[in-house]
Design a protein around this motif. Structure first.
Motif, PDB file in Angstrom:
ATOM      1  N   VAL A   1      59.997  63.194  45.460  1.00 61.16           N
ATOM      2  CA  VAL A   1      59.765  64.456  44.756  1.00 61.16           C
ATOM      3  C   VAL A   1      58.309  64.495  44.290  1.00 61.16           C
ATOM      4  CG1 VAL A   1      60.457  65.917  42.828  1.00 61.16           C
ATOM      5  CG2 VAL A   1      62.150  64.485  43.989  1.00 61.16           C
ATOM      6  N   PRO A   2      57.504  65.416  44.826  1.00 63.69           N
ATOM      7  CA  PRO A   2      56.112  65.493  44.389  1.00 63.69           C
ATOM      8  C   PRO A   2      56.029  66.041  42.973  1.00 63.69           C
ATOM      9  CG  PRO A   2      56.622  67.314  45.846  1.00 63.69           C
ATOM     10  CD  PRO A   2      57.838  66.433  45.831  1.00 63.69           C
ATOM     11  N   PRO A   3      54.923  65.773  42.274  1.00 62.19           N
ATOM     12  CA  PRO A   3      54.775  66.336  40.928  1.00 62.19           C
ATOM     13  C   PRO A   3      54.784  67.856  40.977  1.00 62.19           C
ATOM     14  CG  PRO A   3      53.115  64.632  41.348  1.00 62.19           C
ATOM     15  CD  PRO A   3      53.790  64.923  42.655  1.00 62.19           C
ATOM     16  N   PRO A   4      55.448  68.511  40.024  1.00 60.61           N
ATOM     17  CA  PRO A   4      55.441  69.982  39.990  1.00 60.61           C
ATOM     18  C   PRO A   4      54.029  70.504  39.747  1.00 60.61           C
ATOM     19  CG  PRO A   4      57.128  69.065  38.527  1.00 60.61           C
ATOM     20  CD  PRO A   4      56.258  67.929  38.949  1.00 60.61           C
ATOM     21  N   PRO A   5      53.758  71.765  40.059  1.00 61.45           N
ATOM     22  CA  PRO A   5      52.414  72.311  39.857  1.00 61.45           C
ATOM     23  C   PRO A   5      52.012  72.286  38.388  1.00 61.45           C
ATOM     24  CG  PRO A   5      54.005  74.049  40.386  1.00 61.45           C
ATOM     25  CD  PRO A   5      54.687  72.754  40.630  1.00 61.45           C
ATOM     26  N   GLN A   6      50.696  72.149  38.154  1.00 60.78           N
ATOM     27  CA  GLN A   6      50.201  72.108  36.789  1.00 60.78           C
ATOM     28  C   GLN A   6      50.355  73.474  36.128  1.00 60.78           C
ATOM     29  OE1 GLN A   6      46.073  71.015  36.972  1.00 60.78           O
ATOM     30  NE2 GLN A   6      45.481  72.754  38.224  1.00 60.78           N
TER      31      GLN A   6
ATOM     32  N   ARG B   1      64.485  67.730  38.672  1.00 60.62           N
ATOM     33  CA  ARG B   1      64.641  66.662  39.662  1.00 60.62           C
ATOM     34  C   ARG B   1      63.535  65.629  39.527  1.00 60.62           C
ATOM     35  NH1 ARG B   1      66.864  66.243  44.882  1.00 60.62           N
ATOM     36  NH2 ARG B   1      66.821  64.029  45.398  1.00 60.62           N
ATOM     37  N   TYR B   2      62.317  66.093  39.283  1.00 62.06           N
ATOM     38  CA  TYR B   2      61.188  65.168  39.136  1.00 62.06           C
ATOM     39  C   TYR B   2      61.390  64.279  37.905  1.00 62.06           C
ATOM     40  CZ  TYR B   2      56.368  63.504  38.782  1.00 62.06           C
ATOM     41  OH  TYR B   2      55.246  62.714  38.708  1.00 62.06           O
ATOM     42  N   ARG B   3      61.802  64.892  36.779  1.00 62.50           N
ATOM     43  CA  ARG B   3      62.038  64.098  35.566  1.00 62.50           C
ATOM     44  C   ARG B   3      63.138  63.074  35.793  1.00 62.50           C
ATOM     45  NH1 ARG B   3      61.251  69.148  32.890  1.00 62.50           N
ATOM     46  NH2 ARG B   3      63.499  69.511  32.945  1.00 62.50           N
ATOM     47  N   THR B   4      64.200  63.498  36.451  1.00 55.86           N
ATOM     48  CA  THR B   4      65.321  62.580  36.703  1.00 55.86           C
ATOM     49  C   THR B   4      64.878  61.402  37.555  1.00 55.86           C
ATOM     50  OG1 THR B   4      66.911  64.401  36.558  1.00 55.86           O
ATOM     51  CG2 THR B   4      67.629  62.401  37.694  1.00 55.86           C
ATOM     52  N   GLU B   5      64.131  61.678  38.624  1.00 54.62           N
ATOM     53  CA  GLU B   5      63.680  60.596  39.505  1.00 54.62           C
ATOM     54  C   GLU B   5      62.719  59.660  38.773  1.00 54.62           C
ATOM     55  OE1 GLU B   5      64.774  59.889  42.461  1.00 54.62           O
ATOM     56  OE2 GLU B   5      66.089  61.623  42.534  1.00 54.62           O
TER      57      GLU B   5
ATOM     58  N   ARG C   1      64.788  57.446  36.393  1.00 60.59           N
ATOM     59  CA  ARG C   1      65.518  56.408  37.131  1.00 60.59           C
ATOM     60  C   ARG C   1      64.578  55.297  37.571  1.00 60.59           C
ATOM     61  NH1 ARG C   1      68.918  58.914  41.873  1.00 60.59           N
ATOM     62  NH2 ARG C   1      69.521  56.714  42.069  1.00 60.59           N
ATOM     63  N   ARG C   2      63.419  55.685  38.071  1.00 60.16           N
ATOM     64  CA  ARG C   2      62.451  54.693  38.528  1.00 60.16           C
ATOM     65  C   ARG C   2      61.970  53.826  37.364  1.00 60.16           C
ATOM     66  NH1 ARG C   2      59.970  57.687  41.548  1.00 60.16           N
ATOM     67  NH2 ARG C   2      60.527  56.860  43.584  1.00 60.16           N
ATOM     68  N   ALA C   3      61.683  54.465  36.216  1.00 61.59           N
ATOM     69  CA  ALA C   3      61.209  53.710  35.058  1.00 61.59           C
ATOM     70  C   ALA C   3      62.274  52.733  34.556  1.00 61.59           C
ATOM     71  CB  ALA C   3      60.803  54.669  33.936  1.00 61.59           C
TER      72      ALA C   3
ATOM     73  N   LEU D   1      61.389  76.358  40.267  1.00 64.13           N
ATOM     74  CA  LEU D   1      60.545  75.454  39.492  1.00 64.13           C
ATOM     75  C   LEU D   1      61.361  74.672  38.475  1.00 64.13           C
ATOM     76  CD1 LEU D   1      57.367  77.651  38.865  1.00 64.13           C
ATOM     77  CD2 LEU D   1      57.529  75.608  40.298  1.00 64.13           C
ATOM     78  N   ALA D   2      62.353  75.304  37.872  1.00 64.78           N
ATOM     79  CA  ALA D   2      63.206  74.600  36.912  1.00 64.78           C
ATOM     80  C   ALA D   2      63.952  73.461  37.601  1.00 64.78           C
ATOM     81  CB  ALA D   2      64.185  75.578  36.264  1.00 64.78           C
TER      82      ALA D   2
END
Length: 548
Positions: free
Chosen positions: A318-323, A256-260, A263-265, A250-251
């Protein structure tokens, strides 16, 4: 025996539940199945048992299968003995078959192979010993042993223990268990653990009980989505190994999700700035080489477009991590309250059943819960934990003693049986509608401050899509999550939770335990969960085995 499920998928109308499931169970394998509520754990057990047909994939079985589900729907008039006979009917039939084959066996020219085959099956299942095993299991699990007792007269927990005892005595090659510790006390869990550790076949175990997974599971299969998509098999035994490996996964996923996203933003910002140079409102000053400046702007836009395309080509979606649970900031007191005054107090409580039977009797006992207080209630099945909590909340009347509640105290209750219906008109409501109805009811009774309403969608217990569905379409675990949400709705000063881990996912149990330790509100918990009891060991403790 063996069971192999390959590329398994299943969907209810309009909703996919399972996808890309791979399961292999052979003799000696005890597979723990975990996952968030609604991830399909119970559905998977029904598929493996053959009660449901997969929408894709293949299941191959060899050997007998027994499924113990969470809920037992009772037919009027049926007794404990009827349930025992139904469960053991195939063993009785096997013994009858052996007796018939033996009685008609021709010792001069008979088929010895047929006799040997039937005898081997009888010995494999120890069919001669079934009645003794049932009686032992009923006794060790604290279940009703009176075979004439109507099932309708039993509580949900009593019915479950009877059925579990029957299936443990059945000795199927493959045992499928759905939350087997929900209604067991310490002695019952110890017997279950001992039985599973020595099970000669295979076991698939859906459980939130972290100690049981540690003691029993040879591997853990997590149905929650992973960063790569399919469920993940954690091959090392025990809950601790699973928890450590999943936390690391999960970490990595969240990073990875934050990084992507960053970058996209960044690229989208650069692209927007480049396009601003080509807007109709942009006009270069007269005589300022406008053609050259316009060409430069177009070059910048093309460069940004190339970077965006490069990102799309290089990045994994990268899908959003679980809530995660977002436990609200609950109050300890209201303005003007004296911190030394208890929120609720019981003195010498005695509670009786309608027939006069004593459920709780604690003469000379004073039970007071102060602001931000902590109380852990323990005891075996039948010692009156749920009854005591009901009296503390004012749900059950006292036959003797007194209850004092400070004016204005808001109490949030999570009962053992749950409040969310699974049938009837209320069950047709969506989660949002039911939450709103509860808020209006609390408001009409003066138990809700509109300024302290806790939005259900902000808790991380259920997604908006799940809250828009009728309650009856939610899984048992999702309805339990909704019970927790209802208890938090009015920002209570006191939370009272009876077996709060029942039906919840292991991830949520971990998060909820931490939240209960940290909240400013007072908390009273009654639980059999051994890991939760260990986590709350520094709380004030009332053991109903030894209440003094």
């Amino acid at each position: 025996m063996h069971l192999v499920a390959t590329d398994l998928a299943f969907a209810y109308p309009g909703r996919h539940v399972l996808q890309d499931v791979q399961v292999r169970v052979s003799e000696g394998v005890r597979l723990g199945v975990v996952g968030e509520n609604g991830s399909g754990k119970s559905t998977l057990l029904h598929l493996l048992a053959g009660d449901l047909t997969p929408s894709a994939g293949e299941i191959r079985r060899a050997g007998s299968v027994a499924l113990v589900t969470q809920e037992l729907h009772v037919t009027p008039g049926r007794t404990v003995g009827d349930l025992v006979e139904d469960t053991l009917a195939h063993l009785r039939a096997l013994v009858t078959e052996l007796e018939a084959v033996a009685a008609g066996f021709d010792h001069d020219g008979g088929d010895l192979a047929e006799l040997s085959d039937v005898l081997a099956r009888v010995e494999h299942l120890a069919a001669w010993d079934a009645d003794r095993r049932v009686d032992e299991a009923l006794s060790r699990l604290g279940a009703v042993r009176d075979l004439t007792r109507p099932l309708e007269s039993l509580s949900v927990g009593q019915r479950y223990r009877v059925r579990l005892a029957c299936h443990l005595a059945e000795r199927a090659d493959l045992l499928l268990l759905d939350e087997p510790t929900n209604h067991l006390d310490d002695s019952g869990v110890a017997y279950l653990t001992e039985t599973l550790q020595s099970w000669r076949g295979g076991v698939v175990l859906v459980s939130h009980d972290r100690e049981l997974l540690d003691d029993v599971a040879t591997a853990v299969y997590d149905l929650d989505p992973s960063m790569d998509g399919p469920p993940v098999l954690y091959g090392q035994p025990g809950y601790h190994s699973y928890r450590l490996n999943k936390a690391q996964m999960l970490a990595r996923w969240r990073q990875r999700y934050r990084t992507e996203q960053e970058r996209r933003a960044t690229l989208e910002f650069r692209l927007d700035r480049s396009y601003e140079g080509l807007s109709d409102e942009w006009r270069p000053p007269k005589g300022s080489q406008k053609h050259r400046r316009g060409t430069r702007a177009r070059i910048h836009v093309k460069a940004a477009d190339r970077l965006v395309e490069q990102l799309k080509a290089e990045a994994v979606d990268v899908p959003p991590p679980p809530q995660e649970l977002a436990f609200p900031d609950l109050p300890s007191m209201s303005p003007g309250w004296d911190a030394a005054e208890a929120l609720v107090e019981l003195r010498s409580p005695r509670v009786e059943a309608p027939d006069g039977a004593v459920r709780v009797d604690l003469p000379g006992t004073r039970l007071a819960v102060p602001p931000s207080g902590r109380l852990l209630v323990t005891g075996a099945n039948g010692t009156g934990k749920s009854t005591l909590l009901g009296a503390l909340c004012g749900i059950l009347p006292l036959a003797r003693g007194s209850r004092t509640l400070r004016e204005g105290v808001r109490i949030g209750v999570v009962g053992q049986e749950g409040r969310v219906p699974d049938d009837g008109s209320d069950a047709a409501r969506s989660g949002f509608d039911a939450y709103a109805a509860e808020a209006l009811e609390l408001l009409s009774r003066g138990e809700l401050d509109p300024d302290h309403l806790v939005p259900v969608a902000a808790l991380g217990l259920l997604s908006e899509a799940e809250l828009e569905r009728p309650l009856r379409e939610l899984s048992v675990g999702q309805r339990r999550r909704f019970d927790v949400a209802l208890a938090l709705l009015h920002a209570p000063h006191l939370l009272v939770l009876d077996e709060p881990t029942n039906h919840l996912s292991v991830d949520l149990v971990d998060a909820l335990t931490l939240a209960l330790q940290r909240t400013s509100a007072a908390v009273v918990v009654a639980t059999h969960d051994r890991r939760m009891r260990a986590d709350l060991a520094d709380w004030h403790h009332l053991d109903l085995h030894h209440p003094r």
